[in-house]
Design an enzyme around this catalytic site. Sequence first.
Site: not given
Length: 279
Positions: A127, A170
């Site tokens: 992430h 991301c």
Amino acid sequence: MVTFYYLLFFPAHSHQKQHTALSQSQVNQQPDCTKKDDLFAYPMSSKPHGLALIINNVKWINDPTGKETRNGSDADADRLQAVFGNLAYHVELRRNLKAAEMKTALEEIRKDIHDSHDSFVCCILSHGTDEGIEGVDGKYVTVHELAETLYPDKCGALDGKPKLFFIEACREKIQSDDKGANDTVTKPLPRGADFFFGNSTIQDSAAYRKQISGSFYIQALCETFEQHADKLSFSDMLLAVNQKIATNPELSKHCGGKKPQMSEMVNTLRGNIYFNKKP
């Protein structure tokens, strides 16, 4: 007296280009470039070429419901391991690392980098936000902090050699009611030469992943390397990856009307790279 006139036809030289309009099917085709006529290309003759570190973060520590679990990431890691193994790298896989442990992993693997190695590869699957790459402890480490572990003063064996980072994460901004909570100073990318950073998405955007088959960026990257590493240059292959991401109808559908994903390349490379597949 009869006069004879001779018409002489000279064939065009091979280096002259014919400019014609391309059909849509031609535009979508991958280029076939086999000539290695670069002004400079990095030497890639050692076996192995070097080390390839894959950091695969799947499960988060403080996540009892499994909401943060990155399903499909194992498919990315498995394919990356196969691709870079086939490209004559010694691959090491690390799983579920905290932010500090990601930096430590690079510091540890640095001890196994030899002068004979041509290059180094690091793939990070995790992430992330605009603050950096997230560890499984919810804390962040920046790309700068990771890359600086390979600066010449810390890793002389890679001085003047390509250091390639591929990051699947991301890069969206964190929304917070506390205006000062995330006021961090973004460090610039390393200023040293011979770095490459392939990001799965541009700044302030999300990166998308399928629950079983993996992320769109890593799968496009692996597919391109599998098909073209024996004939295309590194830069040409990364342009092909950008094309795959930009024109993938399945990815557009997966975004569901949100800001589309677009992969990004940032680098300070001084020449091109040509991989030689294992025989």
